[in-house]
Design a protein around this motif. Structure first.
Motif, mmCIF file in Angstrom:
data_model
loop_
_atom_site.group_PDB
_atom_site.id
_atom_site.type_symbol
_atom_site.label_atom_id
_atom_site.label_comp_id
_atom_site.label_asym_id
_atom_site.label_seq_id
_atom_site.Cartn_x
_atom_site.Cartn_y
_atom_site.Cartn_z
ATOM 1 N N PHE A 132 34.349 68.613 41.949
ATOM 2 C CA PHE A 132 33.900 67.793 43.058
ATOM 3 C C PHE A 132 34.991 66.796 43.409
ATOM 4 C CE2 PHE A 132 30.182 68.925 40.515
ATOM 5 C CZ PHE A 132 29.415 69.579 41.472
ATOM 6 N N MET A 133 34.996 66.379 44.648
ATOM 7 C CA MET A 133 35.953 65.378 45.088
ATOM 8 C C MET A 133 35.231 64.354 45.956
ATOM 9 S SD MET A 133 39.657 66.072 46.605
ATOM 10 C CE MET A 133 40.109 65.282 48.108
ATOM 11 N N ALA A 134 35.524 63.084 45.709
ATOM 12 C CA ALA A 134 34.926 62.000 46.487
ATOM 13 C C ALA A 134 36.045 61.231 47.172
ATOM 14 C CB ALA A 134 34.124 61.082 45.581
ATOM 15 N N ASP A 135 35.781 60.742 48.388
ATOM 16 C CA ASP A 135 36.807 60.026 49.146
ATOM 17 C C ASP A 135 36.725 58.509 49.010
ATOM 18 O OD1 ASP A 135 34.532 59.616 50.615
ATOM 19 O OD2 ASP A 135 35.305 60.491 52.467
ATOM 20 N N SER A 136 35.790 58.043 48.184
ATOM 21 C CA SER A 136 35.690 56.609 47.917
ATOM 22 C C SER A 136 34.950 56.417 46.594
ATOM 23 C CB SER A 136 34.942 55.884 49.040
ATOM 24 O OG SER A 136 33.556 56.186 48.994
ATOM 25 N N GLY A 137 35.047 55.218 46.058
ATOM 26 C CA GLY A 137 34.363 54.919 44.817
ATOM 27 C C GLY A 137 32.856 55.064 44.931
ATOM 28 N N MET A 138 32.296 54.587 46.025
ATOM 29 C CA MET A 138 30.847 54.675 46.204
ATOM 30 C C MET A 138 30.403 56.125 46.351
ATOM 31 S SD MET A 138 29.816 51.745 45.576
ATOM 32 C CE MET A 138 28.105 52.151 45.740
ATOM 33 N N GLU A 190 43.443 52.328 43.521
ATOM 34 C CA GLU A 190 43.274 51.849 44.900
ATOM 35 C C GLU A 190 42.461 52.852 45.699
ATOM 36 O OE1 GLU A 190 47.360 51.202 46.029
ATOM 37 O OE2 GLU A 190 47.182 49.091 45.478
ATOM 38 N N MET A 191 41.257 52.412 46.084
ATOM 39 C CA MET A 191 40.357 53.258 46.858
ATOM 40 C C MET A 191 39.672 52.401 47.915
ATOM 41 S SD MET A 191 38.651 55.727 43.983
ATOM 42 C CE MET A 191 37.688 54.426 43.265
ATOM 43 N N PRO A 192 39.123 53.062 48.938
ATOM 44 C CA PRO A 192 38.399 52.308 49.958
ATOM 45 C C PRO A 192 37.171 51.598 49.377
ATOM 46 C CG PRO A 192 38.783 54.580 50.662
ATOM 47 C CD PRO A 192 39.187 54.488 49.222
ATOM 48 N N VAL A 193 36.845 50.471 49.891
ATOM 49 C CA VAL A 193 35.656 49.652 49.612
ATOM 50 C C VAL A 193 35.722 48.959 48.251
ATOM 51 C CG1 VAL A 193 33.132 49.535 49.576
ATOM 52 C CG2 VAL A 193 34.274 51.172 51.097
ATOM 53 N N ILE A 194 35.770 49.715 47.139
ATOM 54 C CA ILE A 194 35.839 49.093 45.815
ATOM 55 C C ILE A 194 36.958 49.728 45.003
ATOM 56 C CG2 ILE A 194 33.422 48.369 45.720
ATOM 57 C CD1 ILE A 194 32.827 50.760 43.994
ATOM 58 N N SER A 195 37.546 48.961 44.131
ATOM 59 C CA SER A 195 38.679 49.460 43.342
ATOM 60 C C SER A 195 38.218 50.444 42.271
ATOM 61 C CB SER A 195 39.392 48.286 42.659
ATOM 62 O OG SER A 195 38.605 47.794 41.589
ATOM 63 N N GLY A 196 39.157 51.240 41.800
ATOM 64 C CA GLY A 196 38.871 52.153 40.708
ATOM 65 C C GLY A 196 38.423 51.426 39.453
ATOM 66 N N LYS A 253 36.630 48.728 39.348
ATOM 67 C CA LYS A 253 35.213 48.396 39.552
ATOM 68 C C LYS A 253 34.344 49.647 39.410
ATOM 69 C CE LYS A 253 31.831 45.645 40.508
ATOM 70 N NZ LYS A 253 31.350 44.748 39.464
ATOM 71 N N VAL A 254 34.841 50.784 39.911
ATOM 72 C CA VAL A 254 34.097 52.048 39.762
ATOM 73 C C VAL A 254 33.942 52.375 38.286
ATOM 74 C CG1 VAL A 254 34.142 54.541 40.202
ATOM 75 C CG2 VAL A 254 34.780 52.948 42.019
ATOM 76 N N LEU A 255 35.021 52.238 37.514
ATOM 77 C CA LEU A 255 34.942 52.514 36.084
ATOM 78 C C LEU A 255 33.961 51.558 35.404
ATOM 79 C CD1 LEU A 255 35.728 54.091 33.604
ATOM 80 C CD2 LEU A 255 37.791 52.681 33.427
ATOM 81 N N GLU A 256 33.969 50.309 35.808
ATOM 82 C CA GLU A 256 33.008 49.353 35.259
ATOM 83 C C GLU A 256 31.578 49.808 35.548
ATOM 84 O OE1 GLU A 256 31.872 44.594 35.485
ATOM 85 O OE2 GLU A 256 33.415 45.384 36.826
ATOM 86 N N MET A 257 31.336 50.284 36.757
ATOM 87 C CA MET A 257 30.006 50.775 37.129
ATOM 88 C C MET A 257 29.630 52.014 36.316
ATOM 89 S SD MET A 257 30.383 50.188 41.224
ATOM 90 C CE MET A 257 28.804 50.865 41.701
#
Length: 97
Positions: A1-7, A26-32, A34-38
């Motif tokens: 799968f591939m996603a174009d943003s963290g969300m 570096e990704m749109p809306v939220i940083s990587g 922050k995504v890893l933290e989530m």
């Protein structure tokens, strides 16, 4: 799968089981970071291995990510063949475990 943003990635994880996540800083809306933290804060996703593949190599960026214990922190300057070898080795280790 591939996603174009963290969300989009977080949403994808709610619908699909994955064995490994390759994540950019570096990704749109939220940083990587922050995504890893989530990912780490959710019981459903906290154990999914994550490898960062990014151009960010400054100390602050690296330290922000390392605290969430990614499997690896790789730079985009890595030759593609070496990246493939690293991923192959990861999956070989998973089979042995």
């Amino acid at each position: 799968f591939m996603a174009d943003s963290g969300m989009s990635g977080i949403s994808l994880l709610a619908r699909h089981k994955v064995d490994l996540i390759l994540l950019d800083y570096e990704m749109p809306v939220i940083s990587g970071a922050k995504v890893l933290e989530m990912i780490r804060s959710d019981n459903e996703t906290s154990n999914i291995p994550v490898m960062f593949l990014t151009a960010k190599q400054d100390r602050q960026s690296v330290m922000e990510v390392v605290k969430f214990k990614p499997e690896r922190y790789l730079l985009k300057t890595l030759p593609p063949s070496e990246l493939i070898n690293i991923i192959d080795e990861f999956f070989m280790r998973q089979q042995i475990s």
